[in-house]
Design an enzyme around this catalytic site. Structure first.
Site, short mmCIF file in Angstrom:
data_model
loop_
_atom_site.label_atom_id
_atom_site.label_comp_id
_atom_site.label_asym_id
_atom_site.label_seq_id
_atom_site.Cartn_x
_atom_site.Cartn_y
_atom_site.Cartn_z
N HIS A 65 1.34 -50.97 33.56
CA HIS A 65 0.43 -51.80 32.75
C HIS A 65 -0.70 -50.98 32.12
O HIS A 65 -1.11 -51.27 31.00
CB HIS A 65 -0.15 -52.92 33.61
CG HIS A 65 0.90 -53.85 34.14
ND1 HIS A 65 1.71 -54.59 33.30
CD2 HIS A 65 1.30 -54.14 35.41
CE1 HIS A 65 2.54 -55.31 34.03
NE2 HIS A 65 2.32 -55.05 35.31
N HIS B 114 -39.34 -54.60 -13.07
CA HIS B 114 -38.49 -54.08 -11.98
C HIS B 114 -37.51 -53.05 -12.52
O HIS B 114 -36.32 -53.36 -12.71
CB HIS B 114 -37.72 -55.22 -11.33
CG HIS B 114 -37.18 -54.91 -9.96
ND1 HIS B 114 -36.01 -54.24 -9.72
CD2 HIS B 114 -37.68 -55.18 -8.73
CE1 HIS B 114 -35.77 -54.14 -8.44
NE2 HIS B 114 -36.78 -54.71 -7.81
#
Length: 471
Positions: free
Chosen positions: A291, A374
């Protein structure tokens, strides 16, 4: 990714199994229920509550010492591999597994009864196509200390070969193979787990295998025991008497196949690799699998497939824009969807629109009002206006699903994960793609927004919007 014509599948109706967990010994009910497309496999601990959900993927593996355990948020479910092997082998893509305990019932230690439960529930197609991924390069996991080597090679189908070798005179080297999942029910599913007799008492002392008995495991006798010792073991497991058969196993059961231990290891590989969360084509060769190695390999495959998806998305996500093509919507049509007007309308045209995706265009000119401040001498489109432009484009996508969009408004509830990657300046053409992440519920839509200039991603965000009828 290989094109596959088949659709996703789930179970037709709920079905229930009951039995003790191998290690906890707790009697547990397992309800197998249908799940929606693209759900995958999910476990729900109903003894904790409806939110105790664990997705069956390799990322959630928490322990592999005596079976595969998955968990998150402090919740866990153990011994999931036999159930997942059955679901995956039968082509079931979506299922909800509800348990009122911490461990999947061990039953007879194989996948046989899970296969029978799925047959009883029935399997139905769903209205969603299945994606099957091709392994495009050799992927490997190796653990020299455990002697584990697992490799998956590119292949046109799904195949597994397993070799086990425990350096034992009783359990010699064994080999098992599976060339098609269609053979799993008849050739692999009934093969039971096995344990060496030398491990039984230590496991009991560790307070494990409380739900184990001599009917759900092949017990391999790997050391000399007296009959008195066998009688003591029989008493532990409530058996009248036990003895050793000629094959070197206890007389608790007969083998289904001479190589049943190797076939069970193959069964575990199928179940653990289901934790990739995907269907894939590849040839798996596993030497001494367990596993720990299986789930590490599942994670490697899962990451490989996720990288394929990411690379494909990078190639295909940029919308193509030809300014000479007639738009699907011009600015006048857009005004019938959106209440915004200049100078606060930031979508000039729509070039693509489906039920789940829209592509809008904003041409950024030097005359935009916000460039005055801006920034003087260094004009840059404010990031907040880039987000607003994406939001307006997303509004068109949402309102397009309504018969009378002019009577509704969209209000954004939340904007997350906003990133600005490159400046947007006069002369740029902003291409905005908004994609519906999931179906709208109760008037709320969740979208992924991306803005491009040419082939460059300049901004992105996740958006939640509310649709309300105008008063």
């Amino acid at each position: 990714m290989a094109d596959q014509p088949r659709k996703q599948k789930t179970v037709n109706k709920p079905v229930v199994l009951q039995g003790p967990g191998l290690h906890s010994g707790q009697e547990t009910r397992l309800y197998i229920k249908p799940a929606a497309p693209d759900t995958g496999y999910v476990f729900i601990r109903t003894d904790i509550g409806p939110d105790a959900i664990i997705k069956a993927i390799a990322d959630n593996v928490t322990d592999t010492s005596r079976g595969t355990t998955i968990g998150n948020n402090g919740w866990s479910v153990s011994t999931v591999e036999h159930l997942l092997a059955a679901a995956y082998s039968l082509g079931i893509d979506n299922a909800s597994f509800e348990l009122d305990g911490p461990e999947v019932p061990i039953l007879d230690g194989s996948s046989r009864f899970f296969i029978e439960a799925f047959y009883k529930a029935g399997i139905k197609e769903q209205n969603a196509f299945l994606k099957v991924y091709d392994i495009t390069e050799s992927l490997s996991f190796s653990d020299k200390e455990r002697g584990v080597d697992i490799t998956v090679y590119p292949d046109a189908g799904y195949k597994i070969k397993v070799l086990v070798d425990y350096n034992s005179d009783v359990l010699a080297s064994q080999y098992a193979s599976l060339d098609s999942l269609e053979d799993f029910p008849s050739q692999i599913s009934k093969c039971r787990t096995f344990v060496f007799i030398s491990d039984l008492e230590p496991l009991l002392r560790l307070n494990l295998i409380k739900g184990g008995d001599l009917d759900n495991a092949i017990v391999i006798v790997d050391q000399e025991w007296s009959q008195d010792e066998f009688d003591r073991l029989a008493k532990l497991f409530n058996k009248p008497t036990i003895k050793v058969q000629s094959q070197g196993i206890l007389n608790n059961l007969d083998l289904h196949f001479p190589n049943e231990p190797a076939r069970h290891k193959l069964l575990d590989v199928v179940g653990d690799l289901a934790l990739t969360g995907f269907r894939f084509n590849g040839s798996v060769i596993a030497s001494k699998p367990g596993h720990y190695g299986n789930t590490r390999m599942a994670k490697i495959i899962r990451n490989h497939i996720l990288q394929q998806n990411s690379a494909k998305e990078q190639k295909t996500r940029i919308p193509e824009y030809n300014p000479n093509d007639k738009p699907l919507m011009d600015v006048n049509k857009i005004k019938t969807f959106l209440p915004h007007r200049p100078p606060f309308l930031f979508v000039d045209k729509v070039i693509s629109l489906t039920e789940t995706e829209v592509v809008g265009i904003k041409t950024v000119t030097s005359g935009e009002y916000y460039f005055q401040g801006h920034f003087p001498g260094e004009p840059v489109m404010p990031g907040v206006l880039q987000v607003e432009a994406m939001a307006q484009t997303g509004g068109i996508l949402i309102l397009n699903s309504l018969p009378d969009p002019e009577n509704y408004l969209t209000f954004f509830l939340k904007i997350d994960k906003v990133k600005f990657r490159k400046r947007v300046v006069p002369g740029d053409v902003l291409i905005m793609k908004l994609t519906l992440v999931e179906p709208m519920r109760r008037g709320i839509a969740q979208m992924k927004g991306e803005a491009f200039v040419g082939k460059d991603l300049v901004a992105e965000a996740e958006m939640h919007a509310l649709i309300e009828k105008q008063k």
